[in-house]
Motif scaffolding. Structure first.
Motif, PDB file in Angstrom:
ATOM      1  N   GLU A  87       0.792  -1.382   0.253  1.00 43.65           N
ATOM      2  CA  GLU A  87      -0.349  -0.212   0.187  1.00 43.65           C
ATOM      3  C   GLU A  87       0.510   1.388  -0.183  1.00 43.65           C
ATOM      4  O   GLU A  87       0.971   2.135  -0.356  1.00 43.65           O
ATOM      5  CB  GLU A  87      -0.944   0.155   1.155  1.00 43.65           C
ATOM      6  CG  GLU A  87      -2.361   1.163   1.547  1.00 43.65           C
ATOM      7  CD  GLU A  87      -2.910   0.992   2.639  1.00 43.65           C
ATOM      8  OE1 GLU A  87      -3.318   1.617   2.968  1.00 43.65           O
ATOM      9  OE2 GLU A  87      -2.639  -0.117   3.564  1.00 43.65           O
ATOM     10  N   HIS A  88       1.917   1.056   0.621  1.00 44.17           N
ATOM     11  CA  HIS A  88       2.939   2.092   0.759  1.00 44.17           C
ATOM     12  C   HIS A  88       4.185   2.389  -0.356  1.00 44.17           C
ATOM     13  O   HIS A  88       5.741   2.426   0.456  1.00 44.17           O
ATOM     14  CB  HIS A  88       3.026   2.864   2.408  1.00 44.17           C
ATOM     15  CG  HIS A  88       1.687   2.625   2.861  1.00 44.17           C
ATOM     16  ND1 HIS A  88       1.520   4.403   3.001  1.00 44.17           N
ATOM     17  CD2 HIS A  88       1.350   2.721   3.680  1.00 44.17           C
ATOM     18  CE1 HIS A  88      -0.074   4.184   3.533  1.00 44.17           C
ATOM     19  NE2 HIS A  88      -0.140   3.439   4.287  1.00 44.17           N
ATOM     20  N   GLY A 100      -0.589  10.177  -3.189  1.00 50.25           N
ATOM     21  CA  GLY A 100       0.099   9.089  -2.459  1.00 50.25           C
ATOM     22  C   GLY A 100       1.155   8.663  -2.349  1.00 50.25           C
ATOM     23  O   GLY A 100       2.297   8.241  -1.619  1.00 50.25           O
ATOM     24  N   THR A 160       3.830   9.653   0.479  1.00 46.87           N
ATOM     25  CA  THR A 160       3.836   8.981   1.916  1.00 46.87           C
ATOM     26  C   THR A 160       4.601   7.583   1.310  1.00 46.87           C
ATOM     27  O   THR A 160       4.221   6.856   2.430  1.00 46.87           O
ATOM     28  CB  THR A 160       2.422   9.109   2.226  1.00 46.87           C
ATOM     29  OG1 THR A 160       1.821   8.140   1.671  1.00 46.87           O
ATOM     30  CG2 THR A 160       1.766  10.191   2.980  1.00 46.87           C
ATOM     31  N   ALA A 161       5.243   8.143   0.597  1.00 46.83           N
ATOM     32  CA  ALA A 161       5.952   6.321   0.317  1.00 46.83           C
ATOM     33  C   ALA A 161       7.133   6.101   1.100  1.00 46.83           C
ATOM     34  O   ALA A 161       7.859   6.884   1.210  1.00 46.83           O
ATOM     35  CB  ALA A 161       6.368   6.255  -0.716  1.00 46.83           C
ATOM     36  N   LYS A 162       6.717   5.019   1.389  1.00 46.39           N
ATOM     37  CA  LYS A 162       8.302   3.882   2.245  1.00 46.39           C
ATOM     38  C   LYS A 162       9.041   3.318   1.209  1.00 46.39           C
ATOM     39  O   LYS A 162      10.321   2.899   1.939  1.00 46.39           O
ATOM     40  CB  LYS A 162       7.667   3.009   3.438  1.00 46.39           C
ATOM     41  CG  LYS A 162       6.394   3.310   4.681  1.00 46.39           C
ATOM     42  CD  LYS A 162       5.624   2.383   5.412  1.00 46.39           C
ATOM     43  CE  LYS A 162       4.855   3.756   6.017  1.00 46.39           C
ATOM     44  NZ  LYS A 162       4.067   2.611   7.468  1.00 46.39           N
TER      45      LYS A 162
END
Length: 400
Positions: free
Chosen positions: A67-68, A168, A171-173
């Motif tokens: 998701e990230h 989004g 906010t990526a990891k």
């Protein structure tokens, strides 16, 4: 029929593209068809395709553990280096979003866990290529019909990535910037900028596929690729994306070549390429007009048709390739997968990315090597293949 990520030269797709397209269509599932999104406010931002239409991208949302995590993929499609070639290009999918349709996601873009075990559930974005300068130009010119040719690749890059950040990406990891062919070159050009958009806690890396184009003499002694890049760089005012340290010593055209670009990239990068890249054999080593009659026509079509003398010429190209990437071989956080297959672009197709027919180096397929490098499952992933035809995994099933 849905569009797919591919390469072409000055607006005209090579014959082998049709075979790749058929293979991609046959292997795609309905879930892999991703609709086109046009950039919001493109005209106001000056971020437009050659014909002035808004650029587009395809976004497939991640899920679960992905998701990230984000994969941003830049489409390839050669370059336009003259007013005539850019004018022709604006009348097709590589110069106007008017012709773009939904895209089929395969290979590294696939959501099939069996095909793409490491990245299947990531957020995946394919940014369409409609500027003709690897997302790097910033100029405009008047076409002979009185309309404006917009060379706004750099603005397209900035505006689309800014929009993705709002959706989004910010906010990526975990994040990867990739692309094949001219899109692979674009990944090199924008690698540092992409990496700098994230905090140091984010694992942001670059994966150029078939984007390492060589400045070398063709069969007639001409520097064909230099001519193409020189025209592109000057016509489209490519400057801002080029490394400042390179520009201080060399001209812009030389700084557009990957051999120079990689010296200034600070982000972890994985170079995926064939040392016998089929597009470069056809267009850099033996472009039409560089050899007498049909002497190289059969060899260009299929490396298995090459004579021993022709293989020696291709080995010379391979040796220069290996020499040019030697400068990054010492970078601890970089990766290499340089096979000896007659292929161009290996990430966008299931068969070359991860299948029983995929090229294998060091006991790893392309997908396994990239995953081991990105997730640091191996201390080092740097593989340079031996000379053709030593690798038995260079299957005749692979796209050329």
């Amino acid at each position: 029929m849905a569009a797919t990520v591919t390469t072409e030269l000055n607006g005209v797709a090579p014959a082998f593209f049709l075979l790749l397209l058929a293979a991609a269509v046959a292997s795609a599932t309905a879930a892999d068809v991703v609709e086109l999104t046009l950039l919001a406010g493109a005209q106001e931002k000056g971020a437009v395709c050659l014909d002035g239409s808004p650029p587009g991208y395809h976004l497939q949302r991640g899920f679960g553990s992905g998701e990230h995590s984000w994969l941003v993929y830049l489409e390839g499609g050669a370059w336009c280096n003259t007013m005539e070639s850019c004018s022709m290009r604006k009348r097709g999918v590589y110069g106007s979003s008017k012709f773009m349709k939904a895209a089929e996601f395969n290979g590294i873009l696939s959501n099939d866990q069996q095909v793409n075990s490491d990245f299947y559930n990531w957020n995946k974005v394919a940014i369409r290529y409609c500027d003709g300068a690897s997302f790097s130009g910033d100029a405009e010119a008047q076409d002979k019909d009185g309309s404006t040719l917009h060379f706004r690749g750099l603005r397209i890059w900035e505006a689309v990535v800014d929009e993705l950040m709002e959706k989004g990406l910010a906010t990526a990891k975990q994040a990867i910037l990739s692309g094949c062919s001219a899109g692979g070159l674009a990944a090199l050009l924008h690698c540092n900028d992409f990496h700098a958009r994230f905090s140091k806690e984010v694992s942001a890396k670059c994966l150029p596929d078939a984007g390492f184009f060589l400045d070398t003499e063709d069969l007639s002694g001409e520097r064909h690729m230099w001519s193409v890049f020189n025209g592109t760089v000057h016509l489209q005012n490519v400057s801002e994306v080029l490394p400042k340290d390179c520009l201080a010593k060399k001209d812009r055209t030389e700084c557009f070549f990957p051999a120079e670009l990689v010296k200034s990239i600070t982000a972890p990068t994985f170079i995926l390429n064939s040392a016998y890249d089929s597009w470069q054999v056809r267009n850099v080593v033996a472009p039409d007009g560089s050899f007498p009659g049909q002497s190289w026509s059969s060899c260009k079509t299929d490396i298995r048709n090459c004579s021993s003398a022709q293989i020696q010429v291709l080995n010379g190209f391979r040796n220069k390739f290996v020499d040019d990437i030697e400068v990054v071989n010492v970078n601890k956080d970089w990766g290499l997968f340089i096979d000896s297959c007659f292929i161009h672009c290996q990430t966008p197709y299931n068969i070359s990315w991860s299948s029983q027919a995929s090229p294998v180096l060091g006991g790893k397929t392309v997908a396994k090597a990239v995953g081991d490098w990105y997730f640091e499952r191996s201390s080092e992933v740097k593989e340079i293949d031996c000379e053709y035809p030593c690798n038995p995994t260079c299957s005749s099933q692979l796209p050329t």
